[in-house]
Design a protein around this motif. Structure first.
Motif, PDB file in Angstrom:
ATOM      1  N   GLY A   1      -6.968 -14.065  -8.231  1.00  0.00           N
ATOM      2  CA  GLY A   1      -6.323 -13.798  -6.949  1.00  0.00           C
ATOM      3  C   GLY A   1      -7.304 -13.337  -5.894  1.00  0.00           C
ATOM      4  O   GLY A   1      -8.515 -13.556  -6.009  1.00  0.00           O
ATOM      5  N   ILE A   2      -6.755 -12.700  -4.867  1.00  0.00           N
ATOM      6  CA  ILE A   2      -7.574 -12.293  -3.724  1.00  0.00           C
ATOM      7  C   ILE A   2      -6.968 -11.009  -3.137  1.00  0.00           C
ATOM      8  O   ILE A   2      -5.768 -10.755  -3.304  1.00  0.00           O
ATOM      9  N   ALA A   3      -7.802 -10.223  -2.487  1.00  0.00           N
ATOM     10  CA  ALA A   3      -7.314  -8.979  -1.876  1.00  0.00           C
ATOM     11  C   ALA A   3      -6.110  -9.279  -0.984  1.00  0.00           C
ATOM     12  O   ALA A   3      -6.108 -10.252  -0.229  1.00  0.00           O
ATOM     13  N   GLY A   4      -5.086  -8.442  -1.091  1.00  0.00           N
ATOM     14  CA  GLY A   4      -3.847  -8.704  -0.372  1.00  0.00           C
ATOM     15  C   GLY A   4      -3.779  -7.996   0.968  1.00  0.00           C
ATOM     16  O   GLY A   4      -4.464  -7.001   1.198  1.00  0.00           O
ATOM     17  N   ASP A   5      -2.933  -8.532   1.827  1.00  0.00           N
ATOM     18  CA  ASP A   5      -2.673  -7.928   3.134  1.00  0.00           C
ATOM     19  C   ASP A   5      -1.563  -6.886   2.955  1.00  0.00           C
ATOM     20  O   ASP A   5      -0.454  -7.230   2.552  1.00  0.00           O
TER      21      ASP A   5
ATOM     22  N   GLU B   1       2.847 -13.970  -4.713  1.00  0.00           N
ATOM     23  CA  GLU B   1       3.284 -12.599  -4.421  1.00  0.00           C
ATOM     24  C   GLU B   1       2.089 -11.716  -4.037  1.00  0.00           C
ATOM     25  O   GLU B   1       1.014 -11.837  -4.626  1.00  0.00           O
ATOM     26  N   THR B   2       2.331 -10.819  -3.097  1.00  0.00           N
ATOM     27  CA  THR B   2       1.382  -9.740  -2.818  1.00  0.00           C
ATOM     28  C   THR B   2       2.009  -8.457  -3.343  1.00  0.00           C
ATOM     29  O   THR B   2       3.098  -8.073  -2.923  1.00  0.00           O
ATOM     30  N   VAL B   3       1.327  -7.827  -4.283  1.00  0.00           N
ATOM     31  CA  VAL B   3       1.894  -6.695  -4.997  1.00  0.00           C
ATOM     32  C   VAL B   3       1.004  -5.474  -4.814  1.00  0.00           C
ATOM     33  O   VAL B   3      -0.219  -5.590  -4.771  1.00  0.00           O
ATOM     34  N   ARG B   4       1.657  -4.325  -4.676  1.00  0.00           N
ATOM     35  CA  ARG B   4       0.909  -3.071  -4.709  1.00  0.00           C
ATOM     36  C   ARG B   4       0.975  -2.557  -6.146  1.00  0.00           C
ATOM     37  O   ARG B   4       2.057  -2.240  -6.646  1.00  0.00           O
ATOM     38  N   LEU B   5      -0.177  -2.504  -6.817  1.00  0.00           N
ATOM     39  CA  LEU B   5      -0.247  -1.910  -8.147  1.00  0.00           C
ATOM     40  C   LEU B   5      -0.641  -0.454  -7.954  1.00  0.00           C
ATOM     41  O   LEU B   5      -1.715  -0.167  -7.415  1.00  0.00           O
TER      42      LEU B   5
ATOM     43  N   PRO C   1     -11.866  -4.539  -4.398  1.00  0.00           N
ATOM     44  CA  PRO C   1     -10.434  -4.420  -4.071  1.00  0.00           C
ATOM     45  C   PRO C   1      -9.504  -4.623  -5.262  1.00  0.00           C
ATOM     46  O   PRO C   1      -8.322  -4.318  -5.162  1.00  0.00           O
ATOM     47  N   TYR C   2     -10.017  -5.103  -6.382  1.00  0.00           N
ATOM     48  CA  TYR C   2      -9.174  -5.277  -7.571  1.00  0.00           C
ATOM     49  C   TYR C   2      -9.379  -4.145  -8.588  1.00  0.00           C
ATOM     50  O   TYR C   2      -9.079  -4.292  -9.770  1.00  0.00           O
ATOM     51  N   MET C   3      -9.889  -3.003  -8.099  1.00  0.00           N
ATOM     52  CA  MET C   3     -10.115  -1.843  -8.966  1.00  0.00           C
ATOM     53  C   MET C   3      -9.520  -0.598  -8.325  1.00  0.00           C
ATOM     54  O   MET C   3      -9.533  -0.465  -7.104  1.00  0.00           O
ATOM     55  N   ALA C   4      -9.053   0.313  -9.180  1.00  0.00           N
ATOM     56  CA  ALA C   4      -8.692   1.653  -8.715  1.00  0.00           C
ATOM     57  C   ALA C   4      -9.257   2.648  -9.723  1.00  0.00           C
ATOM     58  O   ALA C   4      -8.984   2.545 -10.915  1.00  0.00           O
ATOM     59  N   HIS C   5     -10.090   3.561  -9.232  1.00  0.00           N
ATOM     60  CA  HIS C   5     -10.626   4.633 -10.081  1.00  0.00           C
ATOM     61  C   HIS C   5      -9.804   5.869  -9.761  1.00  0.00           C
ATOM     62  O   HIS C   5      -9.757   6.280  -8.594  1.00  0.00           O
ATOM     63  N   VAL C   6      -9.188   6.440 -10.758  1.00  0.00           N
ATOM     64  CA  VAL C   6      -8.199   7.471 -10.458  1.00  0.00           C
ATOM     65  C   VAL C   6      -8.488   8.758 -11.240  1.00  0.00           C
ATOM     66  O   VAL C   6      -8.520   8.757 -12.477  1.00  0.00           O
ATOM     67  N   ALA C   7      -8.677   9.836 -10.503  1.00  0.00           N
ATOM     68  CA  ALA C   7      -8.925  11.143 -11.107  1.00  0.00           C
ATOM     69  C   ALA C   7      -7.634  11.671 -11.737  1.00  0.00           C
ATOM     70  O   ALA C   7      -6.535  11.223 -11.378  1.00  0.00           O
TER      71      ALA C   7
ATOM     72  N   VAL D   1      -3.877  -3.469  -3.614  1.00  0.00           N
ATOM     73  CA  VAL D   1      -3.005  -4.461  -2.981  1.00  0.00           C
ATOM     74  C   VAL D   1      -3.621  -5.826  -3.268  1.00  0.00           C
ATOM     75  O   VAL D   1      -4.723  -6.135  -2.798  1.00  0.00           O
ATOM     76  N   TRP D   2      -2.919  -6.609  -4.083  1.00  0.00           N
ATOM     77  CA  TRP D   2      -3.513  -7.859  -4.582  1.00  0.00           C
ATOM     78  C   TRP D   2      -2.565  -9.027  -4.368  1.00  0.00           C
ATOM     79  O   TRP D   2      -1.355  -8.911  -4.603  1.00  0.00           O
ATOM     80  N   HIS D   3      -3.141 -10.120  -3.908  1.00  0.00           N
ATOM     81  CA  HIS D   3      -2.378 -11.347  -3.678  1.00  0.00           C
ATOM     82  C   HIS D   3      -2.633 -12.286  -4.858  1.00  0.00           C
ATOM     83  O   HIS D   3      -3.750 -12.782  -5.035  1.00  0.00           O
ATOM     84  N   PHE D   4      -1.605 -12.492  -5.675  1.00  0.00           N
ATOM     85  CA  PHE D   4      -1.747 -13.313  -6.877  1.00  0.00           C
ATOM     86  C   PHE D   4      -1.513 -14.784  -6.502  1.00  0.00           C
ATOM     87  O   PHE D   4      -0.409 -15.292  -6.624  1.00  0.00           O
ATOM     88  N   ASN D   5      -2.572 -15.431  -6.037  1.00  0.00           N
ATOM     89  CA  ASN D   5      -2.426 -16.815  -5.587  1.00  0.00           C
ATOM     90  C   ASN D   5      -2.923 -17.838  -6.595  1.00  0.00           C
ATOM     91  O   ASN D   5      -3.024 -19.020  -6.286  1.00  0.00           O
ATOM     92  N   ARG D   6      -3.245 -17.381  -7.796  1.00  0.00           N
ATOM     93  CA  ARG D   6      -3.658 -18.295  -8.869  1.00  0.00           C
ATOM     94  C   ARG D   6      -2.793 -18.012 -10.096  1.00  0.00           C
ATOM     95  O   ARG D   6      -2.685 -16.854 -10.516  1.00  0.00           O
TER      96      ARG D   6
END
Ligand SMILES: [Cu+2]
Length: 174
Positions: free
Chosen positions: A47-51, A80-84, A122-128, A136-141
């Motif tokens: 996919g690609i970074a989402g709007d 779909e553009t999804v907020r994970l 943009p496809y990573m979240a490092h969380v304390a 926010v990711w656009h799943f276009n594949r």
């Protein structure tokens, strides 16, 4: 298609912003700042970074010190553009990184060799601990992808989840 100028521009942008990007990536406040705005989105096999203006839904994914994601299996529709929303319920750092199984396994090996390696995409979240981070990711594949925690030891302990991107009917008839 990436032109030479685009590649050059990207390289310049990265070198100019790499340090603050990395520093911010491992900060305690997660991924809620627009600091990536200057970088053109890069198409990945998954996919690609989402709007953020086009988010259709938010999926909460909890991360625990038992090295599990809950849920560890999600399904989205192609397009779909999804907020994970990665929620760290543990007492240690966790991260959620989306990719192909091959890419994630290779990345996990790299993290083992360079435990101090800092990275942010943009496809990573490092969380304390106790915090949350959004992707926010656009799943276009379409396809079967994974999300994983690549912190050394966590991936090997099985901290991996599955993302199925169902093709749209238009795509399947093509
Ligand atoms: Cu972890």
């Amino acid at each position: 298609m990436v032109t030479r100028i685009d590649a050059l521009r990207r390289a310049l942008l990265v070198s100019a912003t790499a340090w603050p990007l990395m520093a911010a990536g491992h900060g305690p406040h997660g991924h809620d700042t627009p600091r990536r705005a200057a970088l053109p989105p890069e198409q990945k096999p998954w996919g690609i970074a989402g709007d953020p203006a086009r988010i259709s839904r938010t999926i909460d994914i909890r991360m625990g010190d038992d090295m599990r994601f809950r849920p560890d299996r999600i399904t989205v529709r192609q397009g779909e553009t999804v907020r994970l929303r990665a929620i760290n319920r543990g007492r240690v750092m966790h991260e959620l990184v989306i990719g192909t199984p091959e890419e994630l396994a290779a990345h996990a090996e790299l993290m083992k060799k360079h435990p101090g390696m800092e990275h942010d995409e943009p496809y990573m979240a490092h969380v304390a601990p106790g915090q949350r981070g959004d992707i926010v990711w656009h799943f276009n594949r379409p396809g079967n992808f994974q999300f994983a925690c690549l912190i050394p030891g966590h991936f090997d302990a099985g901290m991996v989840g599955h993302i199925r991107v169902e093709p749209t009917s238009q795509e399947t008839t093509r």
